[in-house]
Design a protein around this motif. Structure first.
Motif, PDB file in Angstrom:
ATOM      1  N   ALA A  96      25.842  42.758  44.362  1.00 41.12           N
ATOM      2  CA  ALA A  96      27.270  42.705  43.721  1.00 41.12           C
ATOM      3  C   ALA A  96      28.263  42.520  44.350  1.00 41.12           C
ATOM      4  O   ALA A  96      28.729  43.150  45.829  1.00 41.12           O
ATOM      5  N   ALA A  97      29.257  41.892  44.222  1.00 37.30           N
ATOM      6  CA  ALA A  97      30.468  41.392  44.909  1.00 37.30           C
ATOM      7  C   ALA A  97      31.833  42.009  44.042  1.00 37.30           C
ATOM      8  O   ALA A  97      31.745  42.534  42.649  1.00 37.30           O
ATOM      9  N   SER A  98      32.822  42.838  45.043  1.00 36.72           N
ATOM     10  CA  SER A  98      33.808  43.191  44.017  1.00 36.72           C
ATOM     11  C   SER A  98      35.406  43.058  44.318  1.00 36.72           C
ATOM     12  O   SER A  98      35.792  42.049  44.937  1.00 36.72           O
ATOM     13  N   ASP A  99      35.860  43.216  44.335  1.00 37.65           N
ATOM     14  CA  ASP A  99      37.137  42.749  43.703  1.00 37.65           C
ATOM     15  C   ASP A  99      37.953  43.456  45.391  1.00 37.65           C
ATOM     16  O   ASP A  99      39.109  42.241  45.807  1.00 37.65           O
ATOM     17  N   ASP A 100      37.590  44.087  46.038  1.00 42.67           N
ATOM     18  CA  ASP A 100      38.047  44.327  47.581  1.00 42.67           C
ATOM     19  C   ASP A 100      37.966  42.965  49.072  1.00 42.67           C
ATOM     20  O   ASP A 100      37.820  43.548  49.718  1.00 42.67           O
ATOM     21  N   GLY A 101      36.714  41.721  47.628  1.00 44.83           N
ATOM     22  CA  GLY A 101      35.984  40.999  48.729  1.00 44.83           C
ATOM     23  C   GLY A 101      35.413  41.275  49.592  1.00 44.83           C
ATOM     24  O   GLY A 101      34.279  40.627  50.668  1.00 44.83           O
ATOM     25  N   LEU A 102      34.181  42.590  49.171  1.00 39.77           N
ATOM     26  CA  LEU A 102      32.380  42.151  49.968  1.00 39.77           C
ATOM     27  C   LEU A 102      32.133  42.267  49.202  1.00 39.77           C
ATOM     28  O   LEU A 102      31.846  42.273  47.481  1.00 39.77           O
ATOM     29  N   LEU A 103      30.963  41.708  49.540  1.00 38.18           N
ATOM     30  CA  LEU A 103      28.991  41.440  49.229  1.00 38.18           C
ATOM     31  C   LEU A 103      28.606  42.385  49.479  1.00 38.18           C
ATOM     32  O   LEU A 103      27.972  42.971  50.501  1.00 38.18           O
ATOM     33  N   HIS A 104      27.681  43.185  48.364  1.00 35.69           N
ATOM     34  CA  HIS A 104      27.100  44.036  48.798  1.00 35.69           C
ATOM     35  C   HIS A 104      25.319  43.926  48.309  1.00 35.69           C
ATOM     36  O   HIS A 104      25.227  43.415  46.856  1.00 35.69           O
TER      37      HIS A 104
END
Length: 321
Positions: free
Chosen positions: A102-110
């Motif tokens: 799951a990628a998010s708008d803060d630049g992280l990939l979980h």
């Protein structure tokens, strides 16, 4: 066979493709599984484990929700993302899902373990800190993934070590990426940037083909026979031969508005037969099922269709019957 679709209005839809048989004929129909406001904001992405009946949705409300499609059940949210979720991808081995990205708008990939959905790691996708990933693709080996960024980044991620192994800048930002195989079994990946789709060798990332569409490409899906189906602002569905980079067939005017999602179905759960069914969704809320063997007809008729009466943003599917 099941579909899950998300919308700008926060609603999630689940459909099962059923065969309705009468005394004189049989026809396909999209039977509703569920429909409700799953997120507190627009749904931006959905993903499905190909043959497991498991799906996920990501929204602007900083959460990921999970669904059991055969049971038509909401399994609850994952609240680890701290920003709007921009991309989702499952990695499965056979029918068993192993990981969810799951990628998010803060630049992280979980990175989650699909057994219990425990968070394994979170990593920064691009060197430019908070650049969001607009799409993520996992290699079938599960060892690496590709991500394309909103500001033009391309990154390769080592999923075993939980770190970025390569990053570069593209001439134009790509909106979609996927690992595919051509008809000869060649390992490739494809990227869509505006009206152009490029086919790359997975070993060295060199460009093998450049395929130009009439208008911006918003969605694509790859079949096991080396065909890539694209759709977007031209409102049609185009089938491309990945070996030659040429158009093999096309549905003109498949939808009345832009195509926002394409799903390729396997006929059988073990994937041993060629893909002949394609689902497409448009921003006017209509989902259609096509038999690709009929694309050569002048005006092919969809096998089934349904109208959600919402602004659809994404589409995913599973071959589980």
């Amino acid at each position: 066979m099941a579909l899950v679709a998300g919308s700008y209005e926060r609603f999630i839809w689940g459909f099962s493709l059923k065969t309705l048989t009468t005394s004189s004929s049989s026809e396909q129909a999209l039977a509703p599984l569920f429909s409700y406001p799953a997120h507190a904001g627009p749904i931006r992405c959905v993903a499905a484990a190909p043959r497991a009946g498991l799906a996920a949705s990501g929204g602007a409300d900083d959460s990921v929700r999970l669904y059991d499609l055969p049971a038509a059940a909401d399994l609850g949210p994952l609240l680890d993302p701290s920003a709007a979720v921009s991309a989702l991808a499952f990695h499965s081995i056979g029918p068993v899902p192993r990981n969810l990205l799951a990628a998010s708008d803060d630049g992280l990939l979980h990175l989650y373990d699909a057994d219990g959905f425990a968070l394994l790691s979170s990593l920064r996708v691009f060197p430019r800190g908070r650049e969001p990933a607009d799409d993520v693709a996992v290699h079938r080996s599960g060892r690496v993934a590709l991500a394309v960024g909103r500001a033009g980044g391309l990154a390769m991620l080592n999923l075993l070590r939980g770190r970025r192994s390569f990053a570069c800048r593209l001439e134009r930002p790509a909106s979609a990426v996927a690992y595919v195989e051509d008809a000869a079994g060649g390992d490739r990946f494809v990227m869509a940037a505006e009206e152009k789709v490029t086919v790359h060798d997975s070993e060295d990332a060199r460009i093998i083909h450049e395929m130009r569409c009439d208008k911006r490409v918003l969605a694509f899906g790859a079949a096991k026979n080396g065909i890539l189906y694209t759709g977007g602002e031209d409102r049609g569905i185009t089938a491309w031969d990945l070996s030659s980079g040429k158009v093999s067939s096309r549905i003109e005017g498949a939808h009345s508005t832009r195509v926002k999602g394409i799903v390729i179905f396997d006929n059988r759960n073990d994937g041993s037969e060629l893909c002949t069914l394609v689902a497409s969704a448009s921003s006017d809320g209509i989902i259609k099922i096509w038999d690709v063997r009929m694309i050569g007809d002048e005006k092919p008729t969809p096998l089934a269709e349904t109208n959600t009466k919402a602004r659809l943003t994404c589409l995913a599917g599973t071959s589980l019957k």
